[in-house]
Design an enzyme around this catalytic site. Structure first.
Site, short mmCIF file in Angstrom:
data_model
loop_
_atom_site.label_atom_id
_atom_site.label_comp_id
_atom_site.label_asym_id
_atom_site.label_seq_id
_atom_site.Cartn_x
_atom_site.Cartn_y
_atom_site.Cartn_z
N GLU A 179 -5.37 3.58 6.16
CA GLU A 179 -5.12 3.52 5.09
C GLU A 179 -5.94 4.84 3.84
O GLU A 179 -5.80 5.27 3.01
CB GLU A 179 -5.57 2.38 4.35
CG GLU A 179 -5.25 1.98 3.00
CD GLU A 179 -5.51 0.41 2.78
OE1 GLU A 179 -5.40 -0.35 3.67
OE2 GLU A 179 -5.77 0.33 2.26
N SER A 222 -11.34 -0.15 3.78
CA SER A 222 -10.85 -0.45 4.80
C SER A 222 -10.28 0.99 5.25
O SER A 222 -9.45 1.37 4.74
CB SER A 222 -9.61 -1.03 4.61
OG SER A 222 -9.72 -2.90 4.19
N ARG A 240 0.74 -1.50 0.65
CA ARG A 240 0.33 0.49 0.55
C ARG A 240 0.84 1.51 0.23
O ARG A 240 0.49 2.21 0.30
CB ARG A 240 -1.25 0.29 1.55
CG ARG A 240 -1.87 -0.87 1.20
CD ARG A 240 -3.06 -0.98 -0.15
NE ARG A 240 -3.45 -2.43 0.17
CZ ARG A 240 -2.88 -3.45 -0.60
NH1 ARG A 240 -2.42 -3.24 -1.75
NH2 ARG A 240 -4.09 -4.57 -0.69
#
Ligand SMILES: Cc1cc2nc3c(=O)[nH]c(=O)nc-3n(C[C@H](O)[C@H](O)[C@H](O)COP(=O)(O)OP(=O)(O)OC[C@H]3O[C@@H](n4cnc5c(N)ncnc54)[C@H](O)[C@@H]3O)c2cc1C
Length: 316
Positions: free
Chosen positions: A299, A224, A174
């Protein structure tokens, strides 16, 4: 007398609007008005949008589908450059595809399936545009978009269009270099493998079925909220499980609620504000820290009204 920004934009021939409610440009359906939104149709128009904002000395922010963004109730005092359907062409050559940053990830995945190309099945349920996906190095099922990247066309901070190799993108979980460099992703070349349309589509249907069962797709959300971190995962499991075990599933502040379906998702129950989401995230982090000793990281990204943007926990 100097032109106002609105006059400059009118003269530029770019597609732009002012006073655009940001809740209409993001999946969480939260956010006040942006002063200006520009929708470029080409790399050259994206460069012009960036230059006009710079010369007017106002902040600018590039977005895709807004599926990983929290906007503020007070909106954004600057220029939002939205790379979306107006810049979403893709071209195939053998097992390679070159796509513009505005293409919606599920559409790109389906176009690849139609040609029997395998490698992007894991993005078929991710509701972001290719540029945002690159920025986040998003993916699923232990895969990331960076795995298939050959090169990326960017607009750098100085307004130059350039190509960077996959190695220069510094992909990790990520993470991509674009989170530090603040370049605008314009397009991507990806390398895939040959399979058959039937086989690729079958995998995609399985993935979509599983996601429908797992995720609360019926209410506005941003995927998320907290990122999966190896040390936390080893000790306690993924963030959703940790939050659930902390007894927070279903916790609600205002209209922001930790989904009862998947505790790492915050759903908007109607009129959630950015303040509700901030308060709920603070509450979760405090409770999880008390129970486990781990501080959860976000995130999801946040755009402040004054133009700053980054992972949300940098603003807590
Ligand atoms: C229901 C749901 C499920 C999700 N599931 C997943 C999943 O399985 N895996 C996963 O990884 N993510 C998932 N997400 C999160 C999100 O879809 C991804 O992070 C997606 O890649 C974001 O793309 P976007 O175009 O919406 O980016 P945006 O939300 O518009 O922007 C996110 C960030 O990227 C930057 N950015 C956007 N476009 C560009 C560009 N062209 N150049 C440079 N920077 C840019 C923005 O400035 C911002 O900082 C999910 C979200 C939802 C709502």
């Amino acid at each position: 007398m100097a032109n106002t920004l609105a006059e400059t934009l009118t003269d530029s021939g770019l597609i732009w609007r002012n006073g655009v409610p940001l809740r209409n440009l993001c999946h969480w359906k939260i956010g006040g008005p942006a002063d200006y939104v520009i929708e470029p149709r080409s790399a050259e128009e994206a460069a012009a949008a960036q230059r006009i904002a710079r010369e007017a000395n106002v902040p600018f922010l590039v977005i895709g589908h807004g599926s990983n963004m929290l906007f503020d109730d007070a909106g954004y005092r600057g220029v939002i450059i939205k790379l979306g359907s107006r810049m979403s062409r893709c071209r195939f050559s053998g097992s390679r595809v070159r796509a513009e940053a505005g293409i919606w990830a599920p559409m790109l995945a389906r176009a690849c399936a139609g040609r029997g190309l395998t490698g992007l099945e894991h993005i078929v349920g991710i509701p972001g545009n290719l540029g945002g996906l690159l920025y986040m190095n998003g993916g699923s099922l232990r895969q990331s978009i960076g795995d298939a990247v050959v090169r990326v066309d960017i607009l750098d901070g100085q307004g130059n269009i350039a190509a960077v190799s996959a190695a220069e993108c510094d992909f990790s979980y990520r993470h991509s270099v674009f989170q530090e460099k603040k370049s605008i992703v314009l397009g991507v070349e990806l390398e895939l493998q040959q399979s058959t349309p039937g086989e690729v589509r079958r995998k995609m249907l399985d993935i979509l079925r599983e996601r429908r069962e797992k995720f609360p797709l019926d209410l506005p959300n941003c995927g998320s909220v907290f990122s999966n971190e190896p040390r936390l995962y080893e000790a306690y499991g993924p963030p959703g499980m940790v939050i659930e075990q902390t007894g927070l599933k279903g916790a609600r502040i205002g209209d922001a609620e930790l989904s009862v379906r998947h505790a790492n998702f915050i759903v908007n129950r109607g009129r959630a504000s950015s303040a509700d989401v901030f308060a709920l995230i603070r509450h979760v982090r405090r409770k999880v820290l008390e129970r486990t000793g781990f501080l959860l990281h976000c995130e999801v990204c946040y755009a402040a009204p004054d133009g700053r943007c980054g992972r949300l926990d940098a603003f807590l």
